[in-house]
Design a protein around this motif. Sequence first.
Motif, PDB file in Angstrom:
ATOM      1  N   ASP A   1      14.738  11.366  11.639  1.00  0.00           N
ATOM      2  CA  ASP A   1      15.196  10.859  12.935  1.00  0.00           C
ATOM      3  C   ASP A   1      16.687  10.552  12.943  1.00  0.00           C
ATOM      4  O   ASP A   1      17.246  10.286  14.013  1.00  0.00           O
ATOM      5  N   ARG A   2      17.280  10.550  11.742  1.00  0.00           N
ATOM      6  CA  ARG A   2      18.681  10.171  11.588  1.00  0.00           C
ATOM      7  C   ARG A   2      18.930   8.812  12.227  1.00  0.00           C
ATOM      8  O   ARG A   2      19.819   8.614  13.051  1.00  0.00           O
ATOM      9  N   ARG A   3      18.118   7.862  11.811  1.00  0.00           N
ATOM     10  CA  ARG A   3      18.174   6.521  12.377  1.00  0.00           C
ATOM     11  C   ARG A   3      18.147   5.470  11.275  1.00  0.00           C
ATOM     12  O   ARG A   3      17.482   5.634  10.256  1.00  0.00           O
ATOM     13  N   ILE A   4      18.862   4.385  11.526  1.00  0.00           N
ATOM     14  CA  ILE A   4      18.815   3.193  10.700  1.00  0.00           C
ATOM     15  C   ILE A   4      18.277   2.059  11.558  1.00  0.00           C
ATOM     16  O   ILE A   4      18.750   1.842  12.673  1.00  0.00           O
ATOM     17  N   GLU A   5      17.274   1.364  11.052  1.00  0.00           N
ATOM     18  CA  GLU A   5      16.729   0.205  11.743  1.00  0.00           C
ATOM     19  C   GLU A   5      16.832  -0.992  10.801  1.00  0.00           C
ATOM     20  O   GLU A   5      16.413  -0.914   9.646  1.00  0.00           O
ATOM     21  N   ILE A   6      17.383  -2.107  11.296  1.00  0.00           N
ATOM     22  CA  ILE A   6      17.440  -3.329  10.507  1.00  0.00           C
ATOM     23  C   ILE A   6      16.761  -4.428  11.304  1.00  0.00           C
ATOM     24  O   ILE A   6      17.264  -4.860  12.340  1.00  0.00           O
ATOM     25  N   GLU A   7      15.586  -4.847  10.830  1.00  0.00           N
ATOM     26  CA  GLU A   7      14.825  -5.907  11.490  1.00  0.00           C
ATOM     27  C   GLU A   7      15.065  -7.225  10.770  1.00  0.00           C
ATOM     28  O   GLU A   7      15.049  -7.276   9.538  1.00  0.00           O
ATOM     29  N   THR A   8      15.260  -8.298  11.533  1.00  0.00           N
ATOM     30  CA  THR A   8      15.486  -9.605  10.935  1.00  0.00           C
ATOM     31  C   THR A   8      14.540 -10.640  11.524  1.00  0.00           C
ATOM     32  O   THR A   8      14.158 -10.552  12.694  1.00  0.00           O
ATOM     33  N   GLY A   9      14.178 -11.622  10.727  1.00  0.00           N
ATOM     34  CA  GLY A   9      13.344 -12.720  11.202  1.00  0.00           C
ATOM     35  C   GLY A   9      14.162 -13.729  11.981  1.00  0.00           C
ATOM     36  O   GLY A   9      15.392 -13.771  11.897  1.00  0.00           O
ATOM     37  N   TYR A  10      13.471 -14.582  12.742  1.00  0.00           N
ATOM     38  CA  TYR A  10      14.147 -15.583  13.559  1.00  0.00           C
ATOM     39  C   TYR A  10      15.068 -16.488  12.743  1.00  0.00           C
ATOM     40  O   TYR A  10      16.097 -16.934  13.221  1.00  0.00           O
TER      41      TYR A  10
END
Length: 215
Positions: free
Chosen positions: A101-110
């Motif tokens: 997908d040529r994507r970077i996803e960075i998920e963070t907690g509250y």
Amino acid sequence: MLLWPSVSHSLTVQEVPNPQQQYGGWVTDMAGVLSEETEQTLNQKISDLEAQNGTEIAVVTVRDTASEATPKAFATRLFNYWGVGKAEVNNGVLWLHSVGDRRIEIETGYGIENILPDAEVGEMINEVIIPEFREDNFDAGTLAGVEALITVLSEEEFQVSVNRPGDASSSVSDGFAEMENRGDFWIAAFVGWVASVLGYGTIYLNPREGSRCNL
């Protein structure tokens, strides 16, 4: 002559090996874009951070995220499924690189959304990660990006606190514990970073998209 239709299998969140369960580490390189040395370095740096203040960072690479509507949805669901971070303080981070997908996803907690606001993470992606990824230097880009996150997160001491009304703190478990049957209700609990990439281009922040950024 019989022609059988080819069936392509899309990777699901449940099929991504949990590194904490697999070998007590933090990296799952399903796309095969990281060297063994890079994985070892990442595991050591993240372990040091976790020992310092309890912060957990999961680093995942996959070929694609076609089983979900978007790479963002895949990352958020994986974050929730593993339960990245300490439940009491929501101090987890998920780094997802979807190569196809040529994507970077960075998920963070509250618990760390104020420490790592959208603008700061955007600068990290734009200035540290993308220049390396444009040249297919995934080892260098991943190391540099994770090190940038660690630099900020290592300055914090997370304290156990009372959950905010309406947040999803209770849905996050220690040590990436698998928690199934979490509906989309919990998705709103985490800040999502989206990097949609055509050649891993320049980042633009769209305030109407909240935590989403397109590259």
